[in-house]
Design an enzyme around this catalytic site. Structure first.
Site, short mmCIF file in Angstrom:
data_model
loop_
_atom_site.label_atom_id
_atom_site.label_comp_id
_atom_site.label_asym_id
_atom_site.label_seq_id
_atom_site.Cartn_x
_atom_site.Cartn_y
_atom_site.Cartn_z
N GLU A 221 0.83 -1.20 0.00
CA GLU A 221 0.00 0.00 0.00
C GLU A 221 0.86 1.25 0.00
O GLU A 221 0.36 2.36 0.08
CB GLU A 221 -0.93 0.00 1.21
CG GLU A 221 -1.92 -1.15 1.21
CD GLU A 221 -2.89 -1.08 2.38
OE1 GLU A 221 -3.92 -0.40 2.25
OE2 GLU A 221 -2.62 -1.71 3.41
N ARG A 317 10.68 2.61 16.66
CA ARG A 317 9.56 3.40 17.12
C ARG A 317 10.06 4.77 17.58
O ARG A 317 11.26 4.97 17.77
CB ARG A 317 8.83 2.71 18.27
CG ARG A 317 9.67 2.61 19.55
CD ARG A 317 9.03 1.72 20.58
NE ARG A 317 9.77 1.78 21.86
CZ ARG A 317 9.54 0.97 22.88
NH1 ARG A 317 8.61 0.03 22.78
NH2 ARG A 317 10.24 1.09 24.00
#
Length: 344
Positions: A221, A317
């Site tokens: 995507e 992260r």
């Protein structure tokens, strides 16, 4: 002359009014073709060796089709069809995988990739851009830009519309080959020369450039840039990006290992090892400073992201309180240091 070739293909293409090739369609390109097939093609088409693109006539196509009946039934059948063509025909012989010298050669190598005969970085594509003319891709096929205005007028005078889908060096892959076992929601977003592995889904906003692609299965995507190969079982979230060698990655080959997840709107400028996760919205470049945490969330060291390239089982992260980029792993501090030193 040697009858050992790297590749051969018989194609039908489009030329402009000066006789220059705009594009070539090869229905059945061959890698490492049988010597008997090469010998027959050389005899009928006058091939003398090296890398050559040889134009041939409908009569020659029919003659070669007959000669190949007992050698290669599929190629013989193809040449029988090519003998009916109203467009120009070309046979492209590649004795070796070397720098490109013609537009038909360039198109053959793009076909080899999209037919899954060669994986990204498995071919020399040196010199490809000057050999791919910038073309108007229209509802009537490839049109030379210098001839476009006249062709548009001709169509209007006949009560027709010549629709221009894009102006680009690369056509969309699905106009040339649709690999088995894939889903492509918007075909304009996958260029010829992409390698789309079986089980791959490319969603509407996904994009796959030439000489890049996916092993499959996987969900795309985001953007797979030129030269980037995505391992099996990896997903690229909506709007994410991979930095290709054409867009800032330099000579570093960016890749995504197996079982990885790059979150929505995230991005990478380093190769990822297997089972890596990059948090949504986090873009990691080679020089990004990363706080490396062990299995107990203790800070082991501050490293540059390039030092973590290719390492398995990492979670990248951003700390929501400090804004620092962190890398979490299940390894102990000792194991982490050993892995880093081994990598260096």
């Amino acid at each position: 002359m040697s009858t050992s070739l790297f590749s051969i293909a018989f194609g039908v293409g489009t030329q402009n009014r000066q006789g220059n090739w705009l594009e070539v369609f090869y229905a059945l390109p061959l890698l490492n073709p049988a010597s008997e097939l090469v010998a027959k093609a050389a005899e009928k088409l006058g091939y003398q060796g090296g890398n050559q693109a040889i134009a041939f006539t409908n009569a020659q196509a029919a003659d070669l089709a007959e000669a190949l009946k007992g050698v290669d039934a599929a190629q013989s059948a193809l040449l029988t069809r090519l003998a009916e063509s109203h467009n120009p025909l070309v046979a492209t012989f590649l004795a070796e995988d070397s720098a490109l010298t013609s537009t038909p050669e360039a198109y053959l190598k793009l076909h080899l990739l999209s037919h899954r005969l060669v994986k990204p970085h498995g071919l020399s594509l040196a010199g490809i851009f000057p050999l791919l003319p910038n073309v108007a891709w229209t509802s009537q096929g490839a049109v030379d830009l210098a001839e476009l205005a006249e062709r548009q007028l001709e169509a209007r005078l006949k009560g027709e519309l010549l629709e221009v889908f894009s102006v680009d060096k690369f056509p969309k892959m699905t106009d040339y080959v649709v690999p088995a076992g894939v889903r492509i929601a918007d075909s304009a977003r996958v260029r010829l020369g992409a390698y789309i592995g079986e089980g791959t889904t490319v969603m509407h906003e996904g994009f796959v450039n030439f000489n890049g692609g996916t092993e499959g299965p996987g969900m795309i995507e985001g953007r797979v840039s030129a030269g980037v190969f995505v391992g099996k079982g990896s997903d690229l979230g909506g709007g994410c990006s991979t930095m290709g060698t054409l867009s800032g990655g330099g000579n570093i080959v960016i890749s995504v290992g197996e079982g990885c997840l790059i979150g929505a709107n995230a991005g990478i400028g380093i190769p990822l090892g297997d089972r890596n996760t990059v948090e949504a919205g986090l873009y990691i470049t080679a020089g990004t400073k990363v706080n490396l945490l062990d299995e107990g969330n203790a800070l082991v060291k501050v490293a540059k992201a390039r030092d973590l390239a290719g390492q398995p089982d990492l979670l990248f992260r951003r700390n929501s309180l400090t804004g620092a980029v962190e890398c979490k792993t299940h390894k102990s501090a000792i194991e982490l240091n050993e892995a880093l030193h081994a990598h260096n």
